[in-house]
Design a protein around this motif. Sequence first.
Motif, PDB file in Angstrom:
ATOM      1  N   GLU A  89       0.833  -1.205   0.000  1.00 20.08           N
ATOM      2  CA  GLU A  89       0.000   0.000   0.000  1.00 20.08           C
ATOM      3  C   GLU A  89       0.867   1.256   0.000  1.00 20.08           C
ATOM      4  O   GLU A  89       2.055   1.216   0.320  1.00 20.08           O
ATOM      5  CB  GLU A  89      -0.962  -0.029   1.186  1.00 20.08           C
ATOM      6  CG  GLU A  89      -1.910  -1.226   1.105  1.00 20.08           C
ATOM      7  CD  GLU A  89      -2.906  -1.320   2.244  1.00 20.08           C
ATOM      8  OE1 GLU A  89      -3.959  -1.966   2.040  1.00 20.08           O
ATOM      9  OE2 GLU A  89      -2.645  -0.767   3.327  1.00 20.08           O
ATOM     10  N   LEU A 135      -3.391   4.793  -0.992  1.00 18.90           N
ATOM     11  CA  LEU A 135      -3.723   3.846  -2.050  1.00 18.90           C
ATOM     12  C   LEU A 135      -3.644   2.441  -1.459  1.00 18.90           C
ATOM     13  O   LEU A 135      -2.572   1.985  -1.051  1.00 18.90           O
ATOM     14  CB  LEU A 135      -2.741   3.998  -3.216  1.00 18.90           C
ATOM     15  CG  LEU A 135      -3.017   3.224  -4.496  1.00 18.90           C
ATOM     16  CD1 LEU A 135      -4.360   3.607  -5.106  1.00 18.90           C
ATOM     17  CD2 LEU A 135      -1.894   3.471  -5.509  1.00 18.90           C
ATOM     18  N   GLU A 139      -6.741  -1.283  -4.789  1.00 18.69           N
ATOM     19  CA  GLU A 139      -6.918  -0.161  -5.715  1.00 18.69           C
ATOM     20  C   GLU A 139      -5.787  -0.051  -6.733  1.00 18.69           C
ATOM     21  O   GLU A 139      -5.828   0.820  -7.606  1.00 18.69           O
ATOM     22  CB  GLU A 139      -7.011   1.147  -4.925  1.00 18.69           C
ATOM     23  CG  GLU A 139      -8.195   1.206  -3.970  1.00 18.69           C
ATOM     24  CD  GLU A 139      -8.154   2.416  -3.054  1.00 18.69           C
ATOM     25  OE1 GLU A 139      -9.232   3.006  -2.834  1.00 18.69           O
ATOM     26  OE2 GLU A 139      -7.072   2.778  -2.561  1.00 18.69           O
ATOM     27  N   GLY A 163      -3.165   3.344  -9.975  1.00 16.26           N
ATOM     28  CA  GLY A 163      -4.174   3.538  -8.944  1.00 16.26           C
ATOM     29  C   GLY A 163      -4.264   4.963  -8.454  1.00 16.26           C
ATOM     30  O   GLY A 163      -5.292   5.388  -7.931  1.00 16.26           O
ATOM     31  N   MET A 164      -3.178   5.749  -8.637  1.00 21.58           N
ATOM     32  CA  MET A 164      -3.161   7.142  -8.192  1.00 21.58           C
ATOM     33  C   MET A 164      -2.246   7.926  -9.128  1.00 21.58           C
ATOM     34  O   MET A 164      -1.209   7.408  -9.556  1.00 21.58           O
ATOM     35  CB  MET A 164      -2.655   7.213  -6.749  1.00 21.58           C
ATOM     36  CG  MET A 164      -2.760   8.575  -6.110  1.00 21.58           C
ATOM     37  SD  MET A 164      -2.286   8.493  -4.347  1.00 21.58           S
ATOM     38  CE  MET A 164      -3.727   7.682  -3.631  1.00 21.58           C
TER      39      MET A 164
END
Length: 280
Positions: A89, A135, A139, A163-164
């Motif tokens: 993450e 995140l 995701e 994802g970002m």
Amino acid sequence: MVTVKAIYNPKRMTEGAGVSVQRVLGFETRYECDPFLLLDYFGSSSESEYMAGFPEHPHRGFETITYMLEGQVKHTDSTGRSGIIGPGEVQWMTAGSGIIHSEMPLSDSGKMYGIQLWLNLPQEYKMVAPVYRELKREEIPVVETTSSQVKVISGKYRKRDGGMQGLYKPVDIFDVKLWPDSVFDEVITPEFWSYKYFLFIYEGEVTVANDPKPIKAPCGVALSQGSIIQIRAGESGANFLFFGAEPNNEPIAWHGPIVMNTDAEIRKALEELSNGNFLK
């Protein structure tokens, strides 16, 4: 063909309140690795080397991107945001005009490892409002091939958006797992030819293009510009962070947790810290 431009062997040091850190990129590499200021590989399998964490400290003028490999970290900051990230993450913090935050490990597995990358903000965005984002594992898009597994954290890989995305600075960040003796064989398309690309190998070993010399983890690599990337894993496979962005090509004034464009801006930030009006 993309080749090895430079190799960055980590330097072990202690940061925060006593966290074991291997610094791969830092002050000395700030211009050659523009817009990436710093890359730290942090953590240990011994709690005494990480549990003191990173208590409250300020930042201004750049973004911190933290990617956890093992263990958990709790973030709190002066905007009132807080959150916990675990293995696989990401926390992406835009310090902008100024933020005070802490990153404290949670003892859950007996070990903690992660990667923190500092991304410099262009001058026009140095004083934007601070933002904290997270995140989660689910995701992050994952692209699997016969040779690799690629987690697309930011940017785009094989038509999959990350994802970002960077709010102020586009950046490619992929976590690549290569199977033993497999090749990460990719084409950099013309719209990304202005990007500088780097690797941080955190497990296993790789060779790049036709260079037979293996590069063993942990190690950073600056890649030359080109259109064809060929990265081959060793017999035990490899895991690496592949990241890149377009340089800012601006002056860099850097003092500890503050990165601006001029010495006068640094002095002002330090005065504001001393006077208690650092936060905007």
